[in-house]
Design a protein around this motif. Structure first.
Motif, mmCIF file in Angstrom:
data_model
loop_
_atom_site.group_PDB
_atom_site.id
_atom_site.type_symbol
_atom_site.label_atom_id
_atom_site.label_comp_id
_atom_site.label_asym_id
_atom_site.label_seq_id
_atom_site.Cartn_x
_atom_site.Cartn_y
_atom_site.Cartn_z
ATOM 1 N N PRO A 60 0.820 -1.228 0.000
ATOM 2 C CA PRO A 60 0.000 0.000 0.000
ATOM 3 C C PRO A 60 0.845 1.266 0.000
ATOM 4 C CG PRO A 60 -0.916 -1.593 1.528
ATOM 5 C CD PRO A 60 0.415 -2.137 1.096
ATOM 6 N N ARG A 61 1.983 1.243 0.701
ATOM 7 C CA ARG A 61 2.857 2.416 0.696
ATOM 8 C C ARG A 61 3.505 2.602 -0.674
ATOM 9 N NH1 ARG A 61 7.088 1.513 5.077
ATOM 10 N NH2 ARG A 61 7.546 3.709 4.669
ATOM 11 N N LEU A 62 3.898 1.501 -1.305
ATOM 12 C CA LEU A 62 4.453 1.589 -2.659
ATOM 13 C C LEU A 62 3.394 2.081 -3.644
ATOM 14 C CD1 LEU A 62 6.591 -1.676 -2.966
ATOM 15 C CD2 LEU A 62 7.435 0.671 -2.905
ATOM 16 N N ALA A 63 2.180 1.571 -3.484
ATOM 17 C CA ALA A 63 1.110 1.942 -4.405
ATOM 18 C C ALA A 63 0.778 3.422 -4.296
ATOM 19 C CB ALA A 63 -0.131 1.097 -4.128
ATOM 20 N N ALA A 64 0.979 4.003 -3.126
ATOM 21 C CA ALA A 64 0.660 5.419 -2.921
ATOM 22 C C ALA A 64 1.810 6.339 -3.299
ATOM 23 C CB ALA A 64 0.285 5.656 -1.455
ATOM 24 N N ALA A 65 2.981 5.764 -3.546
ATOM 25 C CA ALA A 65 4.151 6.591 -3.874
ATOM 26 C C ALA A 65 3.978 7.186 -5.271
ATOM 27 C CB ALA A 65 5.422 5.759 -3.810
ATOM 28 N N PRO A 66 4.167 8.505 -5.415
ATOM 29 C CA PRO A 66 3.993 9.134 -6.722
ATOM 30 C C PRO A 66 5.279 9.066 -7.565
ATOM 31 C CG PRO A 66 4.494 10.800 -5.094
ATOM 32 C CD PRO A 66 4.472 9.494 -4.352
ATOM 33 N N GLY A 67 5.137 9.361 -8.838
ATOM 34 C CA GLY A 67 6.303 9.517 -9.692
ATOM 35 C C GLY A 67 6.570 8.329 -10.590
ATOM 36 N N MET A 68 7.365 8.590 -11.648
ATOM 37 C CA MET A 68 7.707 7.563 -12.623
ATOM 38 C C MET A 68 8.586 6.485 -11.998
ATOM 39 S SD MET A 68 7.061 6.687 -15.713
ATOM 40 C CE MET A 68 6.473 8.211 -16.476
ATOM 41 N N GLY A 69 9.475 6.880 -11.085
ATOM 42 C CA GLY A 69 10.333 5.902 -10.437
ATOM 43 C C GLY A 69 9.544 4.894 -9.632
ATOM 44 N N ALA A 70 8.516 5.349 -8.935
ATOM 45 C CA ALA A 70 7.679 4.448 -8.142
ATOM 46 C C ALA A 70 6.901 3.501 -9.048
ATOM 47 C CB ALA A 70 6.720 5.262 -7.275
ATOM 48 N N ALA A 71 6.392 4.011 -10.190
ATOM 49 C CA ALA A 71 5.664 3.152 -11.131
ATOM 50 C C ALA A 71 6.579 2.070 -11.693
ATOM 51 C CB ALA A 71 5.082 3.998 -12.265
ATOM 52 N N ALA A 72 7.809 2.466 -12.038
ATOM 53 C CA ALA A 72 8.766 1.495 -12.567
ATOM 54 C C ALA A 72 9.128 0.455 -11.513
ATOM 55 C CB ALA A 72 10.019 2.215 -13.058
ATOM 56 N N LEU A 73 9.250 0.890 -10.253
ATOM 57 C CA LEU A 73 9.575 -0.043 -9.184
ATOM 58 C C LEU A 73 8.448 -1.052 -8.982
ATOM 59 C CD1 LEU A 73 11.331 -1.005 -6.839
ATOM 60 C CD2 LEU A 73 10.280 0.769 -5.412
#
Length: 389
Positions: free
Chosen positions: A218-231
């Motif tokens: 859930p914390r990863l899913a809420a993280a914004p940005g292209m880097g978070a999406a790639a992760l």
């Protein structure tokens, strides 16, 4: 070939002959200038044309040496070679180690590397540890003792770096031998006998225990940005971060839910198909509005046409205070598949795109086990996102 004179030159005559041209036979002449300077010249036929080839001054080259060199160059000419190049072969400046290292890096490492950063690091290691000690020395004169001077200071202090350096030195010296810059054997051969034994220990990427991943999601899913999406996409596909960061829309078949990574971007050098679970497709849908064509990057950086850096993905974990590496999530996936599923070993290895080490098994492997992997990746996505046990 010119006729041999009835009376060949003597060493005394070489020193006393008056100005002019004096034949010794076989095309060898002594030229005496009006100033008194004396030089040797060979007149012979090279590739159908008569050529005059200088053999050096008589004060430096003796009569016997001039005759021997003339005989050698005539043989080269008869064989169709270039006697002038043959004469000058020993006049070349000796190749120094630094230039040999840069040549091997430029001609072998860079063209074969898929990672510019890794290729640069290959040379950087040699520049830091080898150049200060042997960089300016000619390669033909370097011995095993010189290699020891390079390796010994870091052999125990930095064992992994030292082993990589030894491997790179061996490659460089192999090239110098093959290219004719060195006649002696590779000085790295058997070097281990003169070095102390290293204490080896396995090093693992810091990984999150697989059971903790659903709580983190859930914390990863809420993280914004292209880097978070790639992760998130990296975790859901159990792929290497470099494969994700370089992915283009042309590699994605959203209808079939397949990501096909071309061989040139894979560690093993072979094309790899990745089944995409709905959660992974959702990450693609979220960034699809940013696409600039099929050939464009899926996860671009702020610089047009440039992929994200590996540090961008790592920074997401750092902001969330999660002390693991991006690559460590592949270990999390592997441990989950081992402990929480009854997935066959071959399927787990195929999901991670690991090369088959056994040559016999590799020869008979005719499938990438794709359909079995689709079920495995769906179960992994369900577990990670909290949609299944």
């Amino acid at each position: 070939m010119p006729p041999v004179p009835k009376k060949r030159l003597t060493a005394v005559e070489v020193a006393k002959k008056p100005p002019g041209r004096h034949a010794d036979g076989g095309g060898l002449y002594l030229f005496v200038e009006p100033t008194g300077s004396r030089r040797w010249l060979l007149r012979t036929v090279v590739h159908g044309r008569r050529r005059d080839i200088g053999l050096g001054g008589a004060d430096l080259v003796s009569l016997a040496e001039a005759r021997a060199l003339a005989h050698e160059l005539r043989a080269v000419a008869r064989a169709g070679g270039d006697p002038i190049a043959h004469r000058d072969r020993d006049k070349r400046a000796p190749l120094i180690f630094a230039e040999a290292a840069r040549t091997v890096h430029r001609e072998q490492i860079v063209p074969a590397s898929k990672n510019a950063k890794a290729a640069a690091q290959w040379l950087r290691t040699i520049e830091v540890y080898a150049f200060p000690k042997i960089g300016r020395q000619p390669v033909h004169a370097l011995a095993q003792a010189d290699v020891l001077r390079v390796l010994q200071p870091i052999w125990l202090e930095k064992p992994e770096t030292a082993r990589r350096l030894r491997q790179r030195l061996r490659l460089i010296f192999d090239w110098t031998v093959a290219a004719g810059h060195r006649e002696a054997a590779n000085p790295c051969a058997g070097i281990e006998a003169a070095l102390p034994r290293q204490k080896t220990r396995a090093r693992h990427f810091a990984a999150l225990p697989w059971a903790d991943l659903p709580a983190l999601w859930p914390r990863l899913a809420a993280a914004p940005g292209m880097g978070a999406a790639a992760l998130r996409f990296t975790i859901l596909t159990a792929a290497r971060s470099g494969e994700v960061r370089g992915a283009t829309w042309a590699e994605i078949d959203e209808e079939a839910a397949v990501w096909t990574v071309p061989g040139e971007r894979m560690k093993a050098g072979r094309e790899h198909r990745v089944p995409l679970a709905p959660a992974a497709l959702a990450e693609l849908s979220a960034v699809r509005p940013l696409a600039r064509g099929d050939e464009s990057l899926i996860f671009p950086s702020t610089k047009p046409g440039r992929p994200l850096s590996d540090m961008t993905l790592a920074a997401v974990l750092k902001r969330l205070s999660v002390p693991v590496t991006v690559h460590g999530f592949r270990s999390s996936f592997r441990d989950w598949a081992e402990e929480a599923t009854d997935t066959p070993h071959a399927v787990k290895e195929a999901a991670l795109a690991h090369a088959v080490r056994d040559r016999v098994e590799a020869a008979y492997r005719r499938t990438d086990l794709f359909e079995k992997r689709r079920g495995l990746m769906q179960a992994w996505a369900d577990f990670v996102t909290g949609g299944g046990a």
